[in-house]
Every structure is written in structure tokens, then in C-alpha cells.
Scaffold this active site. Structure first.
Site, PDB file in Angstrom:
ATOM      1  N   ASP A  21      -4.139   7.294 -10.916  1.00 16.44           N
ATOM      2  CA  ASP A  21      -3.405   6.742  -9.714  1.00 16.44           C
ATOM      3  C   ASP A  21      -2.059   7.496  -9.818  1.00 16.44           C
ATOM      4  OD1 ASP A  21      -5.430   5.307  -8.874  1.00 16.44           O
ATOM      5  OD2 ASP A  21      -4.787   3.394  -9.342  1.00 16.44           O
ATOM      6  N   ASP A  71       0.730   6.210  -8.716  1.00 14.36           N
ATOM      7  CA  ASP A  71       1.936   5.369  -8.871  1.00 14.36           C
ATOM      8  C   ASP A  71       2.016   4.860 -10.322  1.00 14.36           C
ATOM      9  OD1 ASP A  71      -0.448   3.641  -9.023  1.00 14.36           O
ATOM     10  OD2 ASP A  71       0.390   2.746  -7.012  1.00 14.36           O
ATOM     11  N   TRP A 118      -9.636  -0.921  -0.427  1.00 11.55           N
ATOM     12  CA  TRP A 118      -9.305  -1.359  -1.762  1.00 11.55           C
ATOM     13  C   TRP A 118     -10.260  -2.304  -2.537  1.00 11.55           C
ATOM     14  CZ3 TRP A 118      -8.379  -5.860  -4.399  1.00 11.55           C
ATOM     15  CH2 TRP A 118      -7.538  -5.653  -5.450  1.00 11.55           C
ATOM     16  N   GLU A 162     -14.370  -0.313  -6.952  1.00 13.40           N
ATOM     17  CA  GLU A 162     -14.965   0.718  -7.449  1.00 13.40           C
ATOM     18  C   GLU A 162     -14.791   0.954  -8.835  1.00 13.40           C
ATOM     19  OE1 GLU A 162     -10.621   1.862  -6.996  1.00 13.40           O
ATOM     20  OE2 GLU A 162     -12.199   0.914  -5.644  1.00 13.40           O
ATOM     21  N   ASP A 163     -13.623   0.441  -9.411  1.00 14.70           N
ATOM     22  CA  ASP A 163     -13.382   0.438 -10.915  1.00 14.70           C
ATOM     23  C   ASP A 163     -14.434  -0.486 -11.433  1.00 14.70           C
ATOM     24  OD1 ASP A 163     -11.109   1.268  -9.897  1.00 14.70           O
ATOM     25  OD2 ASP A 163      -9.882  -0.743 -10.141  1.00 14.70           O
ATOM     26  N   MET A 210       4.303   0.711 -13.067  1.00 15.89           N
ATOM     27  CA  MET A 210       3.641   0.852 -11.676  1.00 15.89           C
ATOM     28  C   MET A 210       5.260   1.107 -10.596  1.00 15.89           C
ATOM     29  SD  MET A 210       1.223  -1.105  -9.235  1.00 15.89           S
ATOM     30  CE  MET A 210      -0.226  -0.715  -9.993  1.00 15.89           C
ATOM     31  N   HIS A 254       5.159  -0.837  -4.280  1.00 17.02           N
ATOM     32  CA  HIS A 254       4.934  -0.324  -2.983  1.00 17.02           C
ATOM     33  C   HIS A 254       4.348  -1.444  -2.178  1.00 17.02           C
ATOM     34  CE1 HIS A 254       0.862   1.002  -3.733  1.00 17.02           C
ATOM     35  NE2 HIS A 254       1.335   1.123  -4.695  1.00 17.02           N
ATOM     36  N   ARG A 291       1.098  -2.252   0.265  1.00 10.60           N
ATOM     37  CA  ARG A 291      -0.183  -1.714   0.398  1.00 10.60           C
ATOM     38  C   ARG A 291      -0.308  -0.798   1.452  1.00 10.60           C
ATOM     39  NH1 ARG A 291      -4.655  -3.612  -2.018  1.00 10.60           N
ATOM     40  NH2 ARG A 291      -3.872  -5.649  -2.270  1.00 10.60           N
TER      41      ARG A 291
END
Length: 369
Positions: A220, A222, A282, A285-286, A312, A315, A317
Site C-alpha cells: 500500500d 501509505d 475496501w 481481498e487480504d 501509516m 488519511h 477513506r
């Protein structure tokens, strides 16, 4: 008698004058011929010199031909035999020195790092402090042969400020880790719902078109590691690299967690048919990827909690990345769907490929849910 003497004297005087005049005339003619002979010699010398130069240039006359006239041969000058010079001894060509393999653990690592996001960074600044980067964000060590060829895949859309921080911190880390690597930012085009896992599949596919990578790090944009000993490479088992995130109080949220940053070898990735393409929005998938790995008998390897610390960038979403309401149902059926949904069913359209100084940006159309 005196009269005869006068006549003889006058005759003698005239004769002497005539002789002197003839002598003068003779001398004049001789001088003229002498001067002319000098001109002839001078012209002859000039001709000989030009003739010698022409011979040195190896000029060979050709027949001149004009339409309607017969060819007129020009004089061909005889070539002089070239002077043979003794050959110079050839310089021995040194064979290209083969680099030794880089050590398993890089000696350049410094350990824990200070990571903060309060001071803005610019791409020019990042470029200036990373002069050894090649176009497209490529790098390989100069003094040893990297043990792995690593493609860093970043799913992306409208996170330019986060990307600057990622490049600022990660390029120096990856170089100290002595990796042969390239950075690929896979940018989802349009305003459709975000699809992280599909972008990761696209990154895998596009990176292999450019280089024979054997290892893939999926990150990712971030997440920044806080220790350069957390090496972004592949291991005998799939690797979860973002173990201790500040978001979760530097603890693993649950044992099956495989989100954030992970790495897989090409063989490991292909054993599970890559990642699912049908997780829109969101989440989910992980865990689907974890289920795929577990179904093939693989386990998750991790660095220690201290070495695996990450920060991280906070931020809100992203729009068009709301929680996927279908994720729990899909996760429950991973074993049934994994051979129909993955790298073997991937479809997309490349919109643009940009070889930038710090990374390769590939903008793609991933379709619709």
C-alpha cells in the site's frame, strides 16, 4: 703613309664595336634562356610534387563519359608500394570482472529509522538524493550481484502526496538492502469503485513484460517501514512485512492478517492463481489471499514485531472505496472460486505507461463491478 694608318685605325675601331655588340647580344640571349629554364624547372618540380601527393592518396582515374561522346580515358597514375610498418603489439583486453553475489544480510543496513510526515517532500528532492536510480525507478547494486530481482507493486489512485513520502523513504531503504528492484505504480483510471487486488495482478503481469523478476512485493502507498532490516524480498514461504503497524498499536490485529505489505515469489504467486479480481471496494481481498495460501499448504512468515514496525500516513477513506458488502460471502468460498478468479482470468486495458525518474506509472482501465 699617315692616311693609311688612319684608315686602318677606324676599321679596327668599328670592328671592336661590332664584336662588343655581338658579345652583349649573346649575353642577353643567354640570360633570357637561363631565366626560361628556371621557370621550366620550377614547374617540373611542382608537377612532381603534385604527382607524388596524388600517388599517396591512391587516386585512380576513371573514364569520363558524356552522353553522345566517346569516353576519354584519363591518365592512371601508378601506385607506389605502401611502406610496411611493423605492427604495433595489441593491447591485452581484460575480461569483464564478474561481480560477487551480495551477502545475505546487507552490511549497509542501519536498523531503526525515524519516520515522520510533518515536513513535505518533493519529487525533485527525492531524485537529488537518489542519483543512482535509473529511469522507471530501477536500481541494482554496482559492487555486487543482487540475490533477488524484486518488483515493488503499488495499487494507486489520487494519492500523490502519500506517494512522495513513500518514494522519499523507500528508495534509500531498498538501495541499502542491495536489491535489484523496480517500482511500479498501478494507477486505476476513471471513477469506478477501487479494486486493489486486481491492480496487484496487473502490476505482476506488466512488470514481467519488462524484466525477469522472481520476487514481488505488494505494498500500500501509505505504509512506511521503520527499520531497514525488514528486507523487501522473498522467502521460502510467503512473507507478511507490515507486522506491527502504528494503526493497530504496533500489534498484529489477528493471526491470519495479510494486508498492508507482503511479498511472494513467482512460484508462490502462481500456485494460488494470483489474487482475486472481483473484490470491488475496501476489504476482504487480504483474507481471500490468506485462504488461497493456506489451501496450498503454505504458511505466512513474518519478521519480528520490532523489525516489522510500520507507520501509516493518516488519511480519510477514499471516495469510491467504501467497504465491500460482499466480502464476507466471497471469503467463505475462496476454495471454490480461486481457480476461476485470478491471474488466469485477468482482463484490463493499459491506458498509458510513463517511465518517470522515480517510478514506472501504469494507468489502466480495470472495468466495472
Amino acid at each position: 703613309m699617315p692616311a693609311d694608318s688612319t684608315v686602318n685605325f677606324n676599321l679596327l675601331h668599328r670592328t671592336c664595336k661590332l664584336v662588343v655588340l655581338l658579345c652583349f647580344l649573346h649575353i642577353s640571349v643567354t640570360f633570357v634562356f637561363y631565366v626560361r629554364s628556371l621557370d621550366i624547372r620550377f614547374n617540373f618540380v611542382q608537377y612532381q610534387q603534385s604527382d607524388h601527393r596524388a600517388t599517396q592518396r591512391n587516386q585512380v582515374s576513371k573514364l569520363e563519359f558524356n552522353p553522345g561522346t566517346e569516353p576519354k580515358p584519363t591518365v592512371t597514375l601508378k601506385e607506389e608500394a605502401p611502406v610496411q610498418k611493423s605492427p604495433e603489439p595489441e593491447k591485452a583486453v581484460e575480461p569483464e570482472k564478474k561481480l560477487e553475489k551480495c551477502p545475505e544480510t546487507s552490511p549497509l543496513l542501519v536498523g531503526p529509522l525515524r519516520v515522520e510526515f510533518t515536513t513535505p517532500v518533493s519529487l525533485e528532492q527525492v531524485k537529488k538524493v537518489n542519483p543512482d536510480l535509473q529511469p522507471g525507478g530501477r536500481f541494482k547494486p554496482k559492487d555486487c550481484e543482487a540475490l533477488q530481482k524484486v518488483a515493488i507493486i503499488i495499487p494507486f489512485r489520487k494519492r500523490d502526496e502519500h506517494l512522495k513520502f513513500w518514494l522519499h523513504y523507500l528508495h534509500p531503504i531498498l538501495q541499502r538492502q542491495q536489491l535489484d528492484y523496480g517500482v511500479y505504480v498501478i494507477n486505476q483510471d476513471g471513477e469506478e469503485v477501487f479494486n486493489r487486488a486486481k491492480l496487484l495482478n496487473i502490476g505482476y503481469s506488466e512488470a514481467l513484460k519488462e524484466y525477469d523478476y522472481g520476487c514481488f512485493v505488494f505494498s500500500d502507498v501509505d505504509l512506511i517501514p521503520m527499520d531497514d532490516r525488514n528486507t523487501y524480498k522473498c522467502f521460502s514461504q510467503p512473507r507478511h512485512l507490515s507486522v506491527s503497524m502504528d494503526k493497530f498499536g504496533f500489534r498484529l490485529p489477528y493471526n491470519q492478517y495479510f494486508g498492508g505489505v507482503s511479498s511472494m515469489s513467482k512460484d508462490q504467486y502462481l500456485k494460488i492463481n494470483g489474487f482475486p479480481n472481483n473484490y470491488w471496494g475496501w476489504g476482504g481481498e487480504d483474507d481471500d489471499i490468506y485462504n488461497r495460501l493456506a489451501s496450498k499448504g503454505m504458511t505466512i512468515s513474518r519478521p519480528s514485531g520490532e523489525t516489522g514496525k510500520c507507520r501509516m500516513i493518516r488519511h480519510e477513506r477514499d471516495k469510491k472505496n467504501e467497504p465491500n458488502p460482499q466480502r464476507f460471502n466471497r471469503i467463505a468460498h475462496t476454495r471454490e472460486t480461486m481457480w476461476k478468479d485470478g491471474i488466469n482470468s485477468l482482463s484490463y486495458r493499459v491506458v498509458k505507461i510513463e517511465k518517470l525518474d522515480l517510478y514506472t506509472k501504469i494507468t489502466v482501465d480495470v472495468g466495472k463491478p
